[in-house]
Motif scaffolding. Structure first.
Motif, mmCIF file in Angstrom:
data_model
loop_
_atom_site.group_PDB
_atom_site.id
_atom_site.type_symbol
_atom_site.label_atom_id
_atom_site.label_comp_id
_atom_site.label_asym_id
_atom_site.label_seq_id
_atom_site.Cartn_x
_atom_site.Cartn_y
_atom_site.Cartn_z
ATOM 1 N N ASP A 174 0.911 -1.648 0.232
ATOM 2 C CA ASP A 174 0.101 -0.305 -0.048
ATOM 3 C C ASP A 174 0.918 1.142 0.074
ATOM 4 O O ASP A 174 1.171 1.398 0.742
ATOM 5 C CB ASP A 174 -1.295 0.002 1.375
ATOM 6 N N GLY A 175 0.582 1.973 -0.586
ATOM 7 C CA GLY A 175 1.377 3.598 -1.275
ATOM 8 C C GLY A 175 2.639 3.258 -2.093
ATOM 9 O O GLY A 175 2.964 4.097 -2.966
ATOM 10 N N ASP A 188 0.839 -2.950 15.254
ATOM 11 C CA ASP A 188 0.374 -4.108 15.969
ATOM 12 C C ASP A 188 -1.332 -3.754 15.475
ATOM 13 O O ASP A 188 -1.335 -3.242 14.225
ATOM 14 C CB ASP A 188 -0.071 -3.420 17.168
ATOM 15 N N VAL A 189 -1.722 -4.805 15.660
ATOM 16 C CA VAL A 189 -3.069 -5.619 15.092
ATOM 17 C C VAL A 189 -4.014 -4.091 14.707
ATOM 18 O O VAL A 189 -4.346 -3.318 14.065
ATOM 19 C CB VAL A 189 -4.018 -5.918 15.935
ATOM 20 N N ALA A 190 -4.082 -2.775 15.616
ATOM 21 C CA ALA A 190 -4.492 -1.852 15.947
ATOM 22 C C ALA A 190 -4.209 -1.119 14.091
ATOM 23 O O ALA A 190 -5.358 -0.096 13.700
ATOM 24 C CB ALA A 190 -4.498 -1.093 17.001
ATOM 25 N N ALA A 191 -3.065 -0.871 14.100
ATOM 26 C CA ALA A 191 -2.261 -0.051 13.208
ATOM 27 C C ALA A 191 -2.807 -0.381 11.675
ATOM 28 O O ALA A 191 -3.201 -0.353 10.896
ATOM 29 C CB ALA A 191 -0.660 0.030 13.234
ATOM 30 N N VAL A 192 -2.364 -1.829 11.816
ATOM 31 C CA VAL A 192 -2.951 -2.546 10.336
ATOM 32 C C VAL A 192 -4.103 -2.639 10.022
ATOM 33 O O VAL A 192 -4.532 -2.728 8.816
ATOM 34 C CB VAL A 192 -2.803 -4.549 10.779
ATOM 35 N N ARG A 193 -5.546 -3.033 11.207
ATOM 36 C CA ARG A 193 -6.727 -2.417 11.035
ATOM 37 C C ARG A 193 -7.305 -0.629 10.210
ATOM 38 O O ARG A 193 -7.923 -0.674 9.599
ATOM 39 C CB ARG A 193 -7.499 -2.753 12.360
ATOM 40 N N ALA A 194 -6.585 0.032 11.125
ATOM 41 C CA ALA A 194 -6.585 0.796 10.451
ATOM 42 C C ALA A 194 -6.220 1.177 8.919
ATOM 43 O O ALA A 194 -6.425 1.927 7.690
ATOM 44 C CB ALA A 194 -5.537 2.510 11.318
ATOM 45 N N GLY A 195 -4.592 0.962 9.058
ATOM 46 C CA GLY A 195 -4.237 0.654 7.298
ATOM 47 C C GLY A 195 -5.106 -0.090 6.771
ATOM 48 O O GLY A 195 -5.417 0.363 5.162
ATOM 49 N N ALA A 196 -6.057 -0.737 7.163
ATOM 50 C CA ALA A 196 -6.938 -1.939 6.299
ATOM 51 C C ALA A 196 -7.284 -0.932 5.751
ATOM 52 O O ALA A 196 -8.262 -0.866 4.431
ATOM 53 C CB ALA A 196 -6.826 -3.022 6.495
ATOM 54 N N VAL A 197 -8.450 -0.254 6.773
ATOM 55 C CA VAL A 197 -9.625 0.700 6.285
ATOM 56 C C VAL A 197 -9.342 1.699 5.738
ATOM 57 O O VAL A 197 -10.421 1.811 4.471
ATOM 58 C CB VAL A 197 -9.917 1.200 7.447
ATOM 59 N N SER A 198 -8.191 2.168 4.903
ATOM 60 C CA SER A 198 -8.298 2.843 4.482
ATOM 61 C C SER A 198 -7.845 2.267 3.067
ATOM 62 O O SER A 198 -8.257 2.904 1.982
ATOM 63 C CB SER A 198 -6.727 3.889 4.683
ATOM 64 N N ARG A 255 -9.786 1.616 -1.777
ATOM 65 C CA ARG A 255 -9.229 1.996 -3.212
ATOM 66 C C ARG A 255 -8.480 0.488 -3.632
ATOM 67 O O ARG A 255 -8.657 0.638 -4.947
ATOM 68 C CB ARG A 255 -7.316 2.805 -2.576
ATOM 69 N N SER A 256 -8.764 -0.294 -2.775
ATOM 70 C CA SER A 256 -8.259 -1.633 -3.432
ATOM 71 C C SER A 256 -9.359 -2.899 -3.132
ATOM 72 O O SER A 256 -10.107 -2.630 -2.228
ATOM 73 C CB SER A 256 -6.927 -2.790 -3.000
ATOM 74 N N PRO A 257 -9.899 -3.745 -4.054
ATOM 75 C CA PRO A 257 -10.865 -4.616 -4.091
ATOM 76 C C PRO A 257 -10.413 -5.525 -3.043
ATOM 77 O O PRO A 257 -11.611 -6.081 -2.189
ATOM 78 C CB PRO A 257 -10.917 -5.108 -5.459
ATOM 79 N N ARG A 258 -8.704 -6.116 -3.150
ATOM 80 C CA ARG A 258 -8.807 -6.956 -1.591
ATOM 81 C C ARG A 258 -7.364 -6.048 -1.325
ATOM 82 O O ARG A 258 -6.696 -5.739 -1.627
ATOM 83 C CB ARG A 258 -8.301 -7.973 -2.059
ATOM 84 N N VAL A 274 -9.280 -7.618 6.588
ATOM 85 C CA VAL A 274 -8.887 -7.875 5.935
ATOM 86 C C VAL A 274 -9.189 -9.079 5.501
ATOM 87 O O VAL A 274 -9.229 -9.737 5.842
ATOM 88 C CB VAL A 274 -6.868 -7.828 5.857
ATOM 89 N N ASP A 275 -8.757 -9.611 3.752
ATOM 90 C CA ASP A 275 -9.025 -10.619 3.203
ATOM 91 C C ASP A 275 -7.907 -11.384 3.221
ATOM 92 O O ASP A 275 -7.976 -12.919 3.012
ATOM 93 C CB ASP A 275 -9.213 -10.018 1.679
ATOM 94 N N GLY A 276 -7.458 -11.524 3.754
ATOM 95 C CA GLY A 276 -5.710 -12.341 4.314
ATOM 96 C C GLY A 276 -4.573 -11.759 4.304
ATOM 97 O O GLY A 276 -4.653 -10.167 4.350
ATOM 98 N N VAL A 277 -3.661 -12.622 4.446
ATOM 99 C CA VAL A 277 -2.249 -12.407 4.695
ATOM 100 C C VAL A 277 -1.716 -12.453 4.074
ATOM 101 O O VAL A 277 -1.389 -13.980 2.998
ATOM 102 C CB VAL A 277 -2.193 -13.263 6.130
#
Length: 390
Positions: free
Chosen positions: A217-218, A247-257, A261-264, A331-334
């Motif tokens: 992302d970016g 951490d998970v909180a930062a991941v969740r925030a980044g995923a929301v953003s 913009r992206s399908p997955r 998120v849709d996966g890892v």
């Protein structure tokens, strides 16, 4: 915000590059020289990943020789490695990293289309941005001043080239002696700031139509907005955005953003598992102590990190895969980045993937299915086929 869609299986990818993502991984495996880039070892690792039920494996690329004193930085061309294992696998996706900054876009498009043909539709692409000046010097070129624009233009024209042959362009008409219908093969006439491409590609349209594009992302503009391309309104450039976080909180925030913009959206997770009677923390301490001063691995570049038990990793993945009140997953996966491939992959295969399947969160890819099928992405229409309604 886009409405919730039916949930696809939670994807679990693996970076199967070299001896592992940690720069000291080669040292603890005892491998040296040609063993580090052995085709037999590569094929064995990817087969193990496929048998474990992983959705895809990725391969990092390197445009420069190995760093002195860092054997883990030795690499062969990523597309070549993916093509090599295409004939020894039947279901797992194969996703090489190919830089956007200095390689010729036309050749990138042809190589990746050929890989998708070789895999019968299981190929993807991680376009990366090259920021070091050493690579520019190796190519005999000045450093690219606008890396973001260059990356966007390269991904855009590669997508155009994949569409330059319509799906039924090859007619193989024995009676008339025609191999293709020239009216179904198109110039792309792309004009960028630093390069232009006439087209068409020398390779027919890939089986998936468009390979799956996964990008940090970016790194790559995920889409072109209205007016950016006279031939379309909004055009998707990135199918799967890969985010990180401390951490998970930062991941969740980044995923929301990123999801806007992206399908997955996927998460990159560095993994150091308890293995061989040792804790992940002990293993990581040993690896960090033996890390060479210079390396080119993505370790420590911002990914989420799990150090500990397989059960703890399962709990983390379940947390990320569990839908929220709106019915959507965080998120849709890892994509898992194992510290040492030969140590962490067996634990993933034995303890992590079976637990995820038992929880009905993930499913092993099916032989004959494409990578788009595995990720729940539709096959896109050809932009040049006038028979397809807009």
């Amino acid at each position: 915000m886009p409405s919730a869609q039916p949930l696809s299986p939670f994807f679990v990818g693996l970076d199967a590059d070299g001896t592992g993502t940690h720069p000291a991984s080669a040292g603890v495996t005892g491998l040296a020289g040609a063993d580090l880039v052995s085709g037999d070892r590569l094929a064995r690792s990817v087969r193990q990943a496929e048998n474990a039920g992983l959705t895809f494996v990725s391969f990092a690329d390197a445009l420069l020789p190995a760093v002195p004193g860092s054997p883990a930085s030795a690499r062969l061309d990523a597309v070549t490695r993916a093509a090599f294992v295409s004939r020894t696998t039947t279901a797992i996706g194969l996703v090489p990293q190919v830089p956007t900054t200095y390689p010729e876009p036309f050749h990138v498009a042809a190589q990746l289309a050929s890989l998708d043909i070789a895999t019968a539709g299981r190929a993807g692409w991680v376009p990366s941005v090259t920021r070091d000046t050493e690579t520019a010097a190796a190519y005999g070129r000045a450093a690219v001043p606008d890396l973001e624009r260059e990356a966007r233009d390269v991904v855009q024209v590669v997508r155009y080239l994949w569409d330059s042959w319509e799906d039924d362009a090859v007619v193989r008409d024995v009676t008339t002696g025609r191999y293709l219908d020239r009216n179904r093969v198109h110039y792309v006439d792309f004009e960028g700031k630093s390069f232009s491409v006439k087209g068409p590609l020398i390779t027919p349209r890939p089986p998936q139509g468009q390979l799956v594009v996964l990008a940090a992302d970016g790194d790559i503009a995920p889409a072109l907005g209205p007016g950016a391309d006279l031939r379309s309104t909004t055009e998707q450039l990135v199918d799967v955005a890969l985010v990180g976080g401390s951490d998970v909180a930062a991941v969740r925030a980044g995923a929301v953003s990123a999801r806007e913009r992206s399908p997955r959206v996927g998460v990159d997770i560095e993994v150091v598992l308890d293995a061989g009677g040792r804790t992940g923390a002990d293993r990581l301490a040993e690896l960090d102590a033996g890390a060479p001063p210079a390396s080119r691995t993505p370790w420590g570049s911002g990914a989420l990190r799990h150090v500990g038990s397989a059960a703890g990793l399962v709990a983390l993945l379940v947390n990320l895969a569990t839908p929220g009140p709106d019915g959507r997953r965080p998120v849709d996966g890892v994509r898992l980045l194992p510290a040492v491939l030969d140590v962490d992959l067996p634990v993933l295969a034995r303890d992590v993937l079976p637990a995820l399947r038992a929880a009905r969160l993930t499913a092993a890819p099916r032989p004959g299915a494409t990578l788009r099928d595995a990720l729940g992405l539709p096959r896109p229409a050809n932009r040049y086929d006038l028979r397809v309604s807009a």
